[in-house]
Design a protein around this motif. Structure first.
Motif, mmCIF file in Angstrom:
data_model
loop_
_atom_site.group_PDB
_atom_site.id
_atom_site.type_symbol
_atom_site.label_atom_id
_atom_site.label_comp_id
_atom_site.label_asym_id
_atom_site.label_seq_id
_atom_site.Cartn_x
_atom_site.Cartn_y
_atom_site.Cartn_z
ATOM 1 N N TRP A 76 -25.483 -14.004 46.239
ATOM 2 C CA TRP A 76 -24.891 -13.748 44.934
ATOM 3 C C TRP A 76 -24.914 -15.029 44.107
ATOM 4 O O TRP A 76 -24.978 -16.126 44.638
ATOM 5 N N GLN A 77 -24.901 -14.808 42.803
ATOM 6 C CA GLN A 77 -24.971 -15.942 41.883
ATOM 7 C C GLN A 77 -23.577 -16.304 41.419
ATOM 8 O O GLN A 77 -22.862 -15.476 40.863
ATOM 9 N N CYS A 78 -23.212 -17.523 41.622
ATOM 10 C CA CYS A 78 -21.885 -17.972 41.209
ATOM 11 C C CYS A 78 -21.857 -18.285 39.723
ATOM 12 O O CYS A 78 -22.882 -18.484 39.089
ATOM 13 N N GLN A 79 -20.643 -18.362 39.193
ATOM 14 C CA GLN A 79 -20.465 -18.681 37.775
ATOM 15 C C GLN A 79 -20.978 -20.084 37.446
ATOM 16 O O GLN A 79 -21.321 -20.377 36.318
ATOM 17 N N CYS A 80 -21.036 -20.938 38.439
ATOM 18 C CA CYS A 80 -21.512 -22.303 38.198
ATOM 19 C C CYS A 80 -23.034 -22.363 38.265
ATOM 20 O O CYS A 80 -23.636 -23.419 38.047
ATOM 21 N N GLY A 81 -23.669 -21.238 38.601
ATOM 22 C CA GLY A 81 -25.117 -21.211 38.631
ATOM 23 C C GLY A 81 -25.701 -21.322 40.021
ATOM 24 O O GLY A 81 -26.902 -21.141 40.218
ATOM 25 N N GLY A 95 -16.438 -23.892 44.876
ATOM 26 C CA GLY A 95 -15.287 -23.348 45.579
ATOM 27 C C GLY A 95 -14.813 -22.002 45.052
ATOM 28 O O GLY A 95 -13.821 -21.463 45.539
ATOM 29 N N ALA A 96 -15.503 -21.457 44.047
ATOM 30 C CA ALA A 96 -15.085 -20.162 43.490
ATOM 31 C C ALA A 96 -15.360 -19.041 44.484
ATOM 32 O O ALA A 96 -16.298 -19.112 45.276
ATOM 33 N N MET A 97 -14.541 -18.018 44.442
ATOM 34 C CA MET A 97 -14.738 -16.881 45.316
ATOM 35 C C MET A 97 -15.788 -15.941 44.723
ATOM 36 O O MET A 97 -16.023 -15.917 43.524
ATOM 37 N N MET A 98 -16.416 -15.169 45.610
ATOM 38 C CA MET A 98 -17.392 -14.184 45.161
ATOM 39 C C MET A 98 -16.725 -13.198 44.207
ATOM 40 O O MET A 98 -15.632 -12.715 44.488
ATOM 41 N N PRO A 99 -17.366 -12.923 43.080
ATOM 42 C CA PRO A 99 -16.767 -11.966 42.130
ATOM 43 C C PRO A 99 -16.685 -10.575 42.766
ATOM 44 O O PRO A 99 -17.477 -10.255 43.638
ATOM 45 N N PRO A 100 -15.743 -9.767 42.300
ATOM 46 C CA PRO A 100 -15.624 -8.412 42.854
ATOM 47 C C PRO A 100 -16.906 -7.616 42.620
ATOM 48 O O PRO A 100 -17.648 -7.889 41.682
ATOM 49 N N HIS A 101 -17.142 -6.651 43.464
ATOM 50 C CA HIS A 101 -18.370 -5.860 43.352
ATOM 51 C C HIS A 101 -18.439 -5.169 42.003
ATOM 52 O O HIS A 101 -17.465 -4.610 41.521
ATOM 53 N N ARG A 102 -19.622 -5.192 41.459
ATOM 54 C CA ARG A 102 -19.814 -4.570 40.154
ATOM 55 C C ARG A 102 -19.774 -3.052 40.286
ATOM 56 O O ARG A 102 -20.136 -2.495 41.308
#
Ligand code: ZN
Length: 105
Positions: A76-81, A95-102
């Motif tokens: 998965w692609q993080c918000q930081c790229g 350190g961000a968590m995986m975003p919830p499933h779309r």
């Protein structure tokens, strides 16, 4: 002993070793083996390496790693790229968590 792969960080290397062992391949992490011995490489270039005990299992180990890397749902692609692979639910860079499933399904 034979090197099967170089991992982007120690967490990934450990995960790969674990997966290889589950697949019946005796593997271990060899970290900064050469760089540390020579004292030439900066720390961020001393990437952990995954080695297997039995050279005869190289093909099997390669297949296991390929499977591990190519599971699309585990990337998965993080918000930081950063592209996070290997089944991690937390970005190793920021350190961000995986975003919830779309909700596309
Ligand atoms: Zn991130």
């Amino acid at each position: 002993m034979r090197r099967i792969a170089q991992a982007p960080n120690l967490a990934i290397a450990t995960l790969w070793v674990h997966a290889l062992r589950e697949g019946g391949v005796d593997a271990s992490v060899q970290r900064e083996y050469l760089g540390a011995a020579m004292g030439q490489l900066p720390p961020d270039q001393c990437l952990p390496e995954v080695w297997i005990e039995d050279d005869g299992q190289f093909d099997l180990a390669e297949r296991l790693l390929d499977e591990l890397r190519n599971r699309p749902q585990r990337r998965w692609q993080c918000q930081c790229g950063e592209l996070v692979e290997g089944g991690f639910e937390q970005c190793w860079r920021c350190g961000a968590m995986m975003p919830p499933h779309r909700a596309s399904t």
